[in-house]
Design a protein around this motif. Structure first.
Motif, PDB file in Angstrom:
ATOM      1  N   LEU A 115       0.844  -1.198   0.000  1.00  0.00           N
ATOM      2  CA  LEU A 115       0.000   0.000   0.000  1.00  0.00           C
ATOM      3  C   LEU A 115       0.878   1.246   0.000  1.00  0.00           C
ATOM      4  CD1 LEU A 115      -3.151   0.979   0.800  1.00  0.00           C
ATOM      5  CD2 LEU A 115      -1.884   1.583   2.844  1.00  0.00           C
ATOM      6  N   GLY A 116       1.927   1.236   0.817  1.00  0.00           N
ATOM      7  CA  GLY A 116       2.852   2.368   0.861  1.00  0.00           C
ATOM      8  C   GLY A 116       3.602   2.562  -0.442  1.00  0.00           C
ATOM      9  N   VAL A 117       3.997   1.461  -1.071  1.00  0.00           N
ATOM     10  CA  VAL A 117       4.691   1.539  -2.357  1.00  0.00           C
ATOM     11  C   VAL A 117       3.759   2.133  -3.413  1.00  0.00           C
ATOM     12  CG1 VAL A 117       5.683   0.167  -4.239  1.00  0.00           C
ATOM     13  CG2 VAL A 117       6.311  -0.324  -1.882  1.00  0.00           C
ATOM     14  N   ALA A 118       2.518   1.687  -3.422  1.00  0.00           N
ATOM     15  CA  ALA A 118       1.543   2.197  -4.398  1.00  0.00           C
ATOM     16  C   ALA A 118       1.275   3.684  -4.172  1.00  0.00           C
ATOM     17  CB  ALA A 118       0.245   1.402  -4.302  1.00  0.00           C
ATOM     18  N   ARG A 119       1.199   4.091  -2.921  1.00  0.00           N
ATOM     19  CA  ARG A 119       0.971   5.512  -2.617  1.00  0.00           C
ATOM     20  C   ARG A 119       2.188   6.332  -3.027  1.00  0.00           C
ATOM     21  NH1 ARG A 119      -0.521   5.436   2.830  1.00  0.00           N
ATOM     22  NH2 ARG A 119       1.688   5.492   3.311  1.00  0.00           N
ATOM     23  N   LYS A 120       3.383   5.816  -2.759  1.00  0.00           N
ATOM     24  CA  LYS A 120       4.624   6.516  -3.106  1.00  0.00           C
ATOM     25  C   LYS A 120       4.769   6.666  -4.618  1.00  0.00           C
ATOM     26  CE  LYS A 120       9.604   6.002  -2.672  1.00  0.00           C
ATOM     27  NZ  LYS A 120      10.664   5.098  -2.237  1.00  0.00           N
ATOM     28  N   ASN A 121       4.345   5.647  -5.376  1.00  0.00           N
ATOM     29  CA  ASN A 121       4.451   5.687  -6.841  1.00  0.00           C
ATOM     30  C   ASN A 121       3.307   6.443  -7.499  1.00  0.00           C
ATOM     31  OD1 ASN A 121       6.802   4.250  -6.689  1.00  0.00           O
ATOM     32  ND2 ASN A 121       5.852   2.282  -7.107  1.00  0.00           N
ATOM     33  N   GLY A 122       2.353   6.928  -6.730  1.00  0.00           N
ATOM     34  CA  GLY A 122       1.270   7.726  -7.280  1.00  0.00           C
ATOM     35  C   GLY A 122       0.160   6.915  -7.921  1.00  0.00           C
TER      36      GLY A 122
END
Length: 78
Positions: free
Chosen positions: A58-65
């Motif tokens: 979830l954090g990776v997806a949020r970081k990648n936009g």
């Protein structure tokens, strides 16, 4: 024993695959906004991972936009 723990600690994912699976999650629910708990459960089912690893994704997806998070709701970034 410690090597096995450290090896299993990291989840294997591909950023393109992550984006496609997130889009499928939103398509199957026919909604652009999902509760955070339901979104995490969908990631756990897709990647066969733990709650902690799903939160990492979830954090990776949020970081990648790919997604946006407001309070406890997850929405697709347009």
């Amino acid at each position: 024993m410690i090597c096995t723990y450290l090896y299993k600690k990291h989840i294997d994912y591909n950023e393109q695959d992550l984006e496609e699976s997130i889009l499928k999650v939103f398509e199957t629910n026919a909604n652009d906004i999902l509760p955070k708990s339901k979104f995490i459960m969908a990631l756990k089912d897709k990647y066969k991972c733990t709650q902690k690893e799903a939160l990492y994704l979830l954090g990776v997806a949020r970081k990648n936009g790919i997604i946006e998070e407001e309070e406890k709701m997850i929405s697709r970034k347009k």
